[in-house]
Design an enzyme around this catalytic site. Structure first.
Site, PDB file in Angstrom:
ATOM      1  N   LYS A  73       8.844  -0.104  -5.613  1.00  0.00           N
ATOM      2  CA  LYS A  73       7.701  -1.008  -5.735  1.00  0.00           C
ATOM      3  C   LYS A  73       6.672  -0.446  -6.708  1.00  0.00           C
ATOM      4  CE  LYS A  73       6.809  -4.363  -4.035  1.00  0.00           C
ATOM      5  NZ  LYS A  73       7.055  -5.764  -4.531  1.00  0.00           N
ATOM      6  N   ASP A  98       0.810  -1.209   0.000  1.00  0.00           N
ATOM      7  CA  ASP A  98       0.000   0.000   0.000  1.00  0.00           C
ATOM      8  C   ASP A  98       0.849   1.267   0.000  1.00  0.00           C
ATOM      9  OD1 ASP A  98       0.976  -0.185   2.610  1.00  0.00           O
ATOM     10  OD2 ASP A  98      -0.975   0.010   3.575  1.00  0.00           O
TER      11      ASP A  98
END
Length: 345
Positions: free
Chosen positions: A163, A134
């Site tokens: 990421k 997240d």
């Protein structure tokens, strides 16, 4: 039937391998580089045999990956392999670029070549599942709505930026080459076998050693906490029934500040392993200078995976953290082996 798991000796990857083999008879090919955070002792309970085949290697080694794909013919690749510690990414970002971006790119290249050569029936059933975080979405203010899959990417650390880049590569390989991909973005995981540089195992190790429990800034940074067993179940469900090309946010529905988390752990330790002096472990909490660029709040809206795939976390934070603290108290030999090797921070 076979699956290839990358990063399967790390925290989430090892839990997934153990979970998968407890639920399935399919063979797991486990590719892990065994960096500081990879630990085969996490998989020591597995009986030697054909159902779990470990290979030490790098996802960026195209020759090795291609050899594994062609030899074992997996029906799916689940990519956990990543550098994942924010502090380390601030101190040394290059390793994160190499593993999370370049490594994912090379893995995608190898997998795409393999997938294209599959017979039509096998190619249609093949999946590449990419496990992400997240943190790619950035930071939320206190009153902001939780992250959905449509939230724009706003990464704030070298880790989350790397990421985010890997997520974009996965998306691009689906839209450009047709690779059947799935992406999951999870909230903060905790549970057994977690390397003691992350918040919960670090605090447990420090508390039991009589060391200070350092909290960045005011300790009121909020995270959504997801028990790793629930995360593994969600990944299995997404692999089973997720729509190709889709992203699924996976959260624990447990928003808590770092201070609340550590205070809860201290109270559990007070009951389960009281200090000799009768004082609470909370007395060991200290506040230290905040991390550069520290995101204030993460929160996951996991409504999509619940609506479309029927997954919800089974653990509350209270039940999950009780299991976690109990596991660490019962497995101090594993913790001490990691700390004794000078790997914990």
């Amino acid at each position: 039937m076979t699956i290839l798991v990358t990063g399967g000796a790390g925290f989430i990857g090892a839990n997934f391998v153990l979970d998968w083999l407890a639920c399935s008879e399919e063979t797991v090919i486990n590719l892990d580089k065994l960096t500081y955070a990879g630990n085969l002792q996490s998989l020591a309970s597995l009986r030697p045999g054909a159902q779990h085949i470990f290979v030490q290697g790098d996802i960026g080694d195209a020759g090795l990956v291609q050899q594994l794909l062609e030899h074992y013919r997996p029906r799916a690749v689940i990519n956990f392999a990543a550098e994942s510690h924010v502090d380390r990414s601030i101190e040394g970002p290059e390793a994160f670029v190499q593993t999370n971006i370049v490594g994912t790119f090379r893995l995608l290249q190898s997998v795409t070549t393999y997938w294209r050569a599959l017979p039509t029936s096998q190619g249609g059933a093949f999946r590449f599942l990419h496990v992400s975080t997240d943190e790619v979405y950035g930071s939320l203010a206190e009153g902001d709505a939780a992250f959905t899959e449509a939230h724009p990417y706003q990464p704030n650390s070298p880790y989350s930026a790397s990421k985010a880049a890997s997520d974009h590569l996965v998306r691009a390989y689906h839209h450009t080459y047709g690779l059947p991909v799935l992406t999951t973005n999870c909230s903060n995981n905790y549970g057994p076998w977690q390397f003691p540089e992350k918040l919960i195992p670090l605090m447990l190790a420090n508390a039991l050693s009589g060391k200070a429990l350092p909290l960045y800034g005011d300790g009121l940074q909020i995270r959504d906490w997801l028990y790793v067993g629930d995360h593994c179940a969600a990944i299995r469900r997404v692999l089973e029934a997720g729509a190709v090309g889709e992203v699924y946010n996976i959260g624990g529905c447990n928003e808590m500040s770092n201070l609340e988390v550590i205070s809860h752990i201290c109270r559990l330790l007070d009951a389960l392993r009281p200090r000799a002096d009768g004082q609470s472990y909370c007395s060991q909490i200290i506040h230290v200078a905040d991390r550069p660029g520290h995101d204030r709040r993460y929160a996951i809206n996991a409504g999509k995976v619940e609506r479309e795939l029927g997954w919800r976390p089974a653990e509350t934070f209270e039940s999950g953290i009780a299991k976690t603290v109990g596991w660490y108290l019962d497995n101090q030999a594993w913790v001490q082996a990691v700390l004794g090797a000078g790997l914990g921070r």
